[in-house]
Design an enzyme around this catalytic site. Structure first.
Site, PDB file in Angstrom:
ATOM      1  N   ARG A 110       0.826  -1.203   0.000  1.00  0.00           N
ATOM      2  CA  ARG A 110       0.000   0.000   0.000  1.00  0.00           C
ATOM      3  C   ARG A 110       0.860   1.252   0.000  1.00  0.00           C
ATOM      4  NH1 ARG A 110      -4.779  -0.749   3.321  1.00  0.00           N
ATOM      5  NH2 ARG A 110      -5.319  -1.601   1.296  1.00  0.00           N
ATOM      6  N   ARG A 114       7.080   0.272   2.130  1.00  0.00           N
ATOM      7  CA  ARG A 114       6.938  -0.858   3.052  1.00  0.00           C
ATOM      8  C   ARG A 114       5.795  -1.775   2.635  1.00  0.00           C
ATOM      9  NH1 ARG A 114       5.142   3.961   4.825  1.00  0.00           N
ATOM     10  NH2 ARG A 114       3.485   4.136   6.367  1.00  0.00           N
ATOM     11  N   CYS A 151      -9.682 -13.449  17.889  1.00  0.00           N
ATOM     12  CA  CYS A 151     -10.327 -12.262  18.436  1.00  0.00           C
ATOM     13  C   CYS A 151     -11.655 -12.062  17.721  1.00  0.00           C
ATOM     14  CB  CYS A 151      -9.474 -11.029  18.201  1.00  0.00           C
ATOM     15  SG  CYS A 151      -7.864 -11.121  18.941  1.00  0.00           S
ATOM     16  N   CYS A 201     -11.737  -9.422  14.893  1.00  0.00           N
ATOM     17  CA  CYS A 201     -10.684  -9.559  13.873  1.00  0.00           C
ATOM     18  C   CYS A 201     -11.043  -8.825  12.581  1.00  0.00           C
ATOM     19  CB  CYS A 201     -10.458 -11.029  13.558  1.00  0.00           C
ATOM     20  SG  CYS A 201      -9.150 -11.275  12.326  1.00  0.00           S
ATOM     21  N   ARG A 246      -9.287  -9.195   9.829  1.00  0.00           N
ATOM     22  CA  ARG A 246      -8.984 -10.080   8.685  1.00  0.00           C
ATOM     23  C   ARG A 246      -9.759 -11.381   8.774  1.00  0.00           C
ATOM     24  NH1 ARG A 246      -3.273  -8.493   9.184  1.00  0.00           N
ATOM     25  NH2 ARG A 246      -3.294  -6.491   8.119  1.00  0.00           N
ATOM     26  N   ASP A 248     -12.417  -1.301  12.564  1.00  0.00           N
ATOM     27  CA  ASP A 248     -12.765  -1.250  11.137  1.00  0.00           C
ATOM     28  C   ASP A 248     -14.198  -1.737  10.892  1.00  0.00           C
ATOM     29  OD1 ASP A 248     -10.260  -0.367  10.242  1.00  0.00           O
ATOM     30  OD2 ASP A 248      -9.460  -2.414  10.189  1.00  0.00           O
ATOM     31  N   ASP A 298      -8.280   3.393   9.607  1.00  0.00           N
ATOM     32  CA  ASP A 298      -7.772   2.837   8.350  1.00  0.00           C
ATOM     33  C   ASP A 298      -8.813   3.217   7.299  1.00  0.00           C
ATOM     34  OD1 ASP A 298      -6.053   1.305   6.662  1.00  0.00           O
ATOM     35  OD2 ASP A 298      -5.573   0.051   8.400  1.00  0.00           O
ATOM     36  N   LYS A 346      -3.609   4.212   7.009  1.00  0.00           N
ATOM     37  CA  LYS A 346      -3.891   4.713   8.352  1.00  0.00           C
ATOM     38  C   LYS A 346      -3.921   6.240   8.356  1.00  0.00           C
ATOM     39  CE  LYS A 346      -1.663   0.695  10.362  1.00  0.00           C
ATOM     40  NZ  LYS A 346      -1.240   0.099   9.060  1.00  0.00           N
TER      41      LYS A 346
HETATM   42  C1  PLP Z   1      -0.371  -0.757   8.865  1.00  0.00           C
HETATM   43  C2  PLP Z   1       0.178  -1.108   7.579  1.00  0.00           C
HETATM   44  C3  PLP Z   1       1.535  -0.893   7.310  1.00  0.00           C
HETATM   45  C4  PLP Z   1       2.499  -0.281   8.318  1.00  0.00           C
HETATM   46  O1  PLP Z   1       2.123   1.017   8.622  1.00  0.00           O
HETATM   47  P1  PLP Z   1       2.978   1.878   9.662  1.00  0.00           P
HETATM   48  O2  PLP Z   1       2.188   3.132   9.846  1.00  0.00           O
HETATM   49  O3  PLP Z   1       4.303   2.116   9.035  1.00  0.00           O
HETATM   50  O4  PLP Z   1       3.083   1.072  10.911  1.00  0.00           O
HETATM   51  C5  PLP Z   1       2.002  -1.237   6.071  1.00  0.00           C
HETATM   52  N1  PLP Z   1       1.183  -1.753   5.120  1.00  0.00           N
HETATM   53  C6  PLP Z   1      -0.126  -1.946   5.353  1.00  0.00           C
HETATM   54  C7  PLP Z   1      -0.972  -2.496   4.263  1.00  0.00           C
HETATM   55  C8  PLP Z   1      -0.682  -1.642   6.592  1.00  0.00           C
HETATM   56  O5  PLP Z   1      -1.976  -1.848   6.827  1.00  0.00           O
END
Ligand code: PLP
Length: 395
Positions: free
Chosen positions: A138, A142, A155, A158, A160, A321, A358, A365
């Site tokens: 996304r 990262r 949970c 959840c 997911r 969510d 989210d 986020k």
């Molecule tokens: C939460 C999340 C991350 C990491 O987000 P950070 O704000 O860097 O902790 C990375 N990819 C996805 C799809 C996420 O939902």
């Protein structure tokens, strides 16, 4: 909200300082009749804990007195996200109180099966942003790698639940199942941070987890790894010397642990967190805001204070969510903003997490919180502090 600046909160701002801790009604496991003869070495064995998870009404009713809503919920929660509760977690449940926060997070209720019109199977549109199996990409730098579809405890909130549970998983070769994901990360030099989550990655055997971590670590542009888990809370026995030593070899690894309530911070959980910290793994917490569980500011304040004492830095509070079947857990957004209002400035900065929503449909986020900028003009900001006092800052 009628007052976007949040100033109407001012009067409420000072919390009653010393709210006594509620009586601790969780029991030592040896006081629970079905566990009284368990060998302490078995109790400490995470495989024993997994094998003896509570999955039926009959087993659970030997530990707690079930309500009709719970009985209906357990019957209906077959298949996806079926009930599974580790004996350790079960020993923390208040047998008398259906509102026990430990209980509400783990025992299905019939309300889970009433779906609101705006609720979705995949609220964060993760499946759409998946360039390879088990991978969600996304943010440019990262990725999120979903390493497993299983957890120690399921949970009830959840996010997911479309993926996670004790259903039959697709037949995949354990040696090659992440190959496409690894190739994708290798080919994308912008990816500097890989977040391994799931399901719960710590449900994997040490060897399987090590093989995955090793492959990702071997990619030169990946600067560090993160593991998202709830196992130090739901199955702390999993954090063994062997696991901690293995992870230590792949430093830097950071860990985000899902904590929702101060009752989860037991001596046993602290021991697991200590072992991780002492292996050089910085720990953060992620909490989901849940109605009746942790939506009162004093509960959240106690949680973040207790977390700092076990060396866990509060990282995120998530708005729950809009995932199918979680209506009974969802709070107004104002409840989350109010919690931050009552933390920031009133306690250590390290204790204040970021409250995020989210963005439904894949927005990522988005931080939401009290507004401290009252007005802004050329060269001038009008600000308020945590007490509501107003200050002008000239640029
Ligand atoms: C939460 C999340 C991350 C990491 O987000 P950070 O704000 O860097 O902790 C990375 N990819 C996805 C799809 C996420 O939902």
């Amino acid at each position: 909200m009628s007052n976007p600046l949040g100033l109407e909160n001012q009067k409420l701002q000072i919390e009653t300082p010393a709210i006594p801790r509620p009586p601790k009604r969780s029991r030592d496991y040896q006081q629970i009749s079905i566990y009284k003869d368990v060998n302490p070495l078995d109790w400490e064995d995470w495989h024993w804990q997994l094998k003896h998870r509570i999955r039926t009404k009959e087993e659970l009713s030997q530990i707690i007195k079930l309500t009709p809503e719970e009985e209906k919920g357990i019957d209906k929660a077959r298949g996806r996200l079926a009930m599974a509760i580790t004996p350790y977690w079960a020993s923390l449940i208040d047998a008398e109180d259906p509102n026990c926060p430990i209980r509400r997070q783990s025992v299905p209720v019939s309300a889970e099966f009433s779906i609101a019109p705006h609720e979705m199977a995949d609220p964060c549109a993760e499946d759409r942003d998946s360039p390879a199996p088990h991978l969600v990409h996304r943010y440019p730098d990262r990725v999120l790698l979903l390493a497993t579809e299983h957890c120690a405890m399921y949970c009830r909130h959840c996010t997911r639940r479309r993926l996670v549970g004790e259903h039959e998983t697709k037949e995949e070769n354990p040696l090659t199942r992440f190959d496409a994901a690894i190739e994708y990360i290798k080919a994308n030099r912008k990816i500097r941070d890989v977040l391994i989550s799931g399901g719960d990655p710590l449900i994997l055997e040490d060897e399987e987890l090590e093989s995955l971590v090793q492959k990702i670590r071997a990619i030169s542009h990946v600067e560090f790894l993160r593991i998202g888990t709830r196992i130090p809370v739901t199955l702390p026995q999993r954090v063994t010397e062997k696991l901690a030593d293995m992870l230590k070899k792949y430093s830097p690894i950071w860990m985000s642990i899902h904590f929702n309530h101060p009752k989860e911070i037991t001596k046993r959980c602290k021991l697991a967190c200590d072992m991780l910290s002492e292996s050089g793994i910085p720990l953060g917490s992620q909490s989901v805001l849940l109605k009746g569980v942790n939506d009162r500011p004093y509960v959240m304040k106690r949680l973040v204070h207790d977390l700092l004492q076990i060396r866990v830095r509060p990282y995120y509070i998530y708005q729950c969510d809009p995932v199918r079947g979680t209506q009974h857990f969802r709070t107004p957004v104002a409840a989350g903003i109010n919690i931050i209002e009552k933390l920031r400035g009133h306690t250590s900065g390290y204790a204040v997490p970021t409250y995020v929503i989210d963005g439904p449909g894949g927005g990522g986020k988005i931080p939401v919180g009290p507004n401290y900028i009252l007005s802004q003009a050329k060269g001038k900001y009008v600000l308020r502090n945590y007490k509501g006092k107003i200050y002008t800052y000239l640029e």
